[in-house]
Structure formats: structure tokens, C-alpha cells
Design a protein around this motif. Sequence first.
Motif, PDB file in Angstrom:
ATOM      1  N   ILE A   1      19.940  83.617  36.786  1.00 42.64           N
ATOM      2  CA  ILE A   1      20.759  84.670  37.379  1.00 42.64           C
ATOM      3  C   ILE A   1      19.829  85.646  38.100  1.00 42.64           C
ATOM      4  N   LEU A   2      19.939  85.702  39.422  1.00 45.79           N
ATOM      5  CA  LEU A   2      19.062  86.554  40.224  1.00 45.79           C
ATOM      6  C   LEU A   2      19.608  87.960  40.364  1.00 45.79           C
ATOM      7  N   ASP A   3      20.923  88.093  40.322  1.00 44.40           N
ATOM      8  CA  ASP A   3      21.553  89.394  40.501  1.00 44.40           C
ATOM      9  C   ASP A   3      22.948  89.311  39.900  1.00 44.40           C
ATOM     10  N   GLY A   4      23.441  90.417  39.382  1.00 46.70           N
ATOM     11  CA  GLY A   4      24.768  90.407  38.784  1.00 46.70           C
ATOM     12  C   GLY A   4      24.731  89.849  37.374  1.00 46.70           C
ATOM     13  N   SER A   5      25.862  89.302  36.938  1.00 50.00           N
ATOM     14  CA  SER A   5      25.957  88.789  35.582  1.00 50.00           C
ATOM     15  C   SER A   5      27.015  87.706  35.518  1.00 50.00           C
ATOM     16  N   SER A   6      27.013  86.971  34.421  1.00 53.97           N
ATOM     17  CA  SER A   6      27.956  85.879  34.252  1.00 53.97           C
ATOM     18  C   SER A   6      28.129  85.591  32.773  1.00 53.97           C
ATOM     19  N   TYR A   7      29.237  84.973  32.428  1.00 51.73           N
ATOM     20  CA  TYR A   7      29.465  84.470  31.081  1.00 51.73           C
ATOM     21  C   TYR A   7      29.326  82.951  31.111  1.00 51.73           C
ATOM     22  N   PHE A   8      28.775  82.406  30.048  1.00 50.50           N
ATOM     23  CA  PHE A   8      28.766  80.972  29.806  1.00 50.50           C
ATOM     24  C   PHE A   8      29.285  80.771  28.396  1.00 50.50           C
ATOM     25  N   ASP A   9      30.251  79.890  28.239  1.00 54.02           N
ATOM     26  CA  ASP A   9      30.847  79.629  26.934  1.00 54.02           C
ATOM     27  C   ASP A   9      30.464  78.224  26.496  1.00 54.02           C
ATOM     28  N   VAL A  10      29.997  78.098  25.258  1.00 52.15           N
ATOM     29  CA  VAL A  10      29.614  76.801  24.702  1.00 52.15           C
ATOM     30  C   VAL A  10      30.224  76.672  23.309  1.00 52.15           C
ATOM     31  N   ARG A  11      30.382  75.446  22.882  1.00 50.08           N
ATOM     32  CA  ARG A  11      30.899  75.191  21.530  1.00 50.08           C
ATOM     33  C   ARG A  11      29.729  74.957  20.575  1.00 50.08           C
ATOM     34  N   ASP A  12      29.892  75.437  19.342  1.00 52.52           N
ATOM     35  CA  ASP A  12      28.879  75.137  18.331  1.00 52.52           C
ATOM     36  C   ASP A  12      29.243  73.830  17.631  1.00 52.52           C
ATOM     37  N   LYS A  13      28.450  73.427  16.649  1.00 51.33           N
ATOM     38  CA  LYS A  13      28.687  72.140  15.977  1.00 51.33           C
ATOM     39  C   LYS A  13      29.983  72.124  15.175  1.00 51.33           C
TER      40      LYS A  13
ATOM     41  N   ALA B   1      22.430  69.452  27.368  1.00 46.78           N
ATOM     42  CA  ALA B   1      23.658  68.734  27.014  1.00 46.78           C
ATOM     43  C   ALA B   1      23.281  67.319  26.612  1.00 46.78           C
ATOM     44  N   ILE B   2      23.310  67.054  25.327  1.00 47.81           N
ATOM     45  CA  ILE B   2      22.959  65.727  24.836  1.00 47.81           C
ATOM     46  C   ILE B   2      24.023  65.267  23.863  1.00 47.81           C
ATOM     47  N   ASN B   3      24.133  63.966  23.686  1.00 46.65           N
ATOM     48  CA  ASN B   3      25.029  63.457  22.656  1.00 46.65           C
ATOM     49  C   ASN B   3      24.459  63.826  21.300  1.00 46.65           C
ATOM     50  N   ARG B   4      25.300  64.338  20.448  1.00 45.21           N
ATOM     51  CA  ARG B   4      24.879  64.697  19.098  1.00 45.21           C
ATOM     52  C   ARG B   4      25.851  64.085  18.114  1.00 45.21           C
ATOM     53  N   SER B   5      25.386  63.822  16.937  1.00 44.89           N
ATOM     54  CA  SER B   5      26.238  63.255  15.907  1.00 44.89           C
ATOM     55  C   SER B   5      26.393  64.265  14.788  1.00 44.89           C
ATOM     56  N   TYR B   6      27.614  64.646  14.497  1.00 46.88           N
ATOM     57  CA  TYR B   6      27.912  65.559  13.389  1.00 46.88           C
ATOM     58  C   TYR B   6      28.920  64.875  12.490  1.00 46.88           C
ATOM     59  N   GLY B   7      28.560  64.674  11.257  1.00 45.64           N
ATOM     60  CA  GLY B   7      29.500  64.074  10.308  1.00 45.64           C
ATOM     61  C   GLY B   7      29.997  62.711  10.741  1.00 45.64           C
ATOM     62  N   GLY B   8      29.125  61.918  11.371  1.00 45.39           N
ATOM     63  CA  GLY B   8      29.504  60.568  11.729  1.00 45.39           C
ATOM     64  C   GLY B   8      30.245  60.440  13.047  1.00 45.39           C
ATOM     65  N   ARG B   9      30.555  61.540  13.731  1.00 41.77           N
ATOM     66  CA  ARG B   9      31.252  61.414  15.008  1.00 41.77           C
ATOM     67  C   ARG B   9      30.336  61.870  16.135  1.00 41.77           C
ATOM     68  N   GLN B  10      30.461  61.247  17.256  1.00 43.77           N
ATOM     69  CA  GLN B  10      29.640  61.583  18.416  1.00 43.77           C
ATOM     70  C   GLN B  10      30.312  62.696  19.209  1.00 43.77           C
ATOM     71  N   GLU B  11      29.532  63.652  19.637  1.00 49.99           N
ATOM     72  CA  GLU B  11      30.059  64.739  20.447  1.00 49.99           C
ATOM     73  C   GLU B  11      29.136  64.965  21.629  1.00 49.99           C
ATOM     74  N   VAL B  12      29.697  65.432  22.706  1.00 50.54           N
ATOM     75  CA  VAL B  12      28.909  65.846  23.857  1.00 50.54           C
ATOM     76  C   VAL B  12      29.111  67.339  24.010  1.00 50.54           C
ATOM     77  N   MET B  13      28.006  68.071  24.179  1.00 51.60           N
ATOM     78  CA  MET B  13      28.105  69.522  24.373  1.00 51.60           C
ATOM     79  C   MET B  13      28.961  69.806  25.592  1.00 51.60           C
ATOM     80  N   SER B  14      29.749  70.867  25.519  1.00 48.34           N
ATOM     81  CA  SER B  14      30.578  71.231  26.652  1.00 48.34           C
ATOM     82  C   SER B  14      30.484  72.725  26.879  1.00 48.34           C
ATOM     83  N   SER B  15      30.858  73.136  28.063  1.00 48.89           N
ATOM     84  CA  SER B  15      30.784  74.556  28.371  1.00 48.89           C
ATOM     85  C   SER B  15      31.807  74.921  29.415  1.00 48.89           C
TER      86      SER B  15
END
Length: 161
Positions: free
Chosen positions: A100-112, A130-144
Motif C-alpha cells: 500500500i503506497l498511499d491510503g488504506s485498505s481492508y483485507f479479510d482472511v479466514r483462520d483455521k 495461499a496454500i492448501n492446508r489440512s485441518y482435521g483431515g479436510r483440505q482447505e484453501v486460504m481465501s480472502s
Amino acid sequence: MSGMEAWYMDESSEDQRLPHRLNPNQPVSREQLQNIGVYYWKLNADIYENDPELQKIREERGYSFMDIITIHPDKLPDYGNKVKMFYEEHLHLDDEIRYILDGSSYFDVRDKDDRWIRLAVSKVVRLRIAINRSYGGRQEVMSSSETAESSQLTNEVSLQR
């Protein structure tokens, strides 16, 4: 705000440009962010073209592509429709840096645990892996989702491999 601040979001469907903090606020630490693949650095946005720290990050992570986007009604063609895209959840399958060079922004991400975290950023490099992660046996992709605060002029440099 100078830099980056993060907190767990409320469940409100009100205007997405609002902070959406829980009451009481539940801040998210740098360590918690790193555990889900979010890293950030405070750099000097005024010298981004020749910043040795930014160059070091680019070299270490293999980033060769860079573009600049100005998110402002007077500067971004088809502003209304482009900004709507930022409000929708979407996936990034590759590393992503936002400077961010000027101003501001929000980025929203999900936790595990599938809880939304809001990152408020200004004049900072924000790297989200953003990588595939495995939590409790299920595959998830980070999203935002990304929200450019409409009252701020945001110049954003996007770096990619």
C-alpha cells in the motif's frame, strides 16, 4: 493508522467498509497471522521503486512481476464494478504481496476455524501465502476478500512470481 492492525470480525452484514470489530475487540497477533500464512513488513512506501528491503523480499521469494493499481473513482476505469469484486470472497492459489503506497485498505482472511479476520493496512507490504492446508483431515484453501476504503486513495503494488 500506520502499518497494519488485525482483529476478529463481527457477523454483521452492514456496510463492508465499516471496521466490523467485535465488542469487546478481539485483536489478532502477528504470530496468529503467521500461523495461517499471513506475513507483513513495514517498509518505506515513499521509496518502493528502489527500496533494498522490498528488493530483498522479491529476490528471496522469487517475485518477478509487479504492477500498480490506483483504487479511486477518478483513476480506476469501471470503478464501481471492479470494487464490487473486492467484496466477494475469492481464492488466491499463489503467494500474493500487496504494498500500500498511499491510503488504506481492508483485507479479510479466514483462520483455521473458519472465523473471519480483518486486516487494516496502510503503507505496508502485506504478504499472504495461499496454500492448501489440512485441518482435521479436510483440505482447505486460504481465501480472502479485499475492501478498499472508499474515502481513501489507495495505490497498491501487486507482486507475483
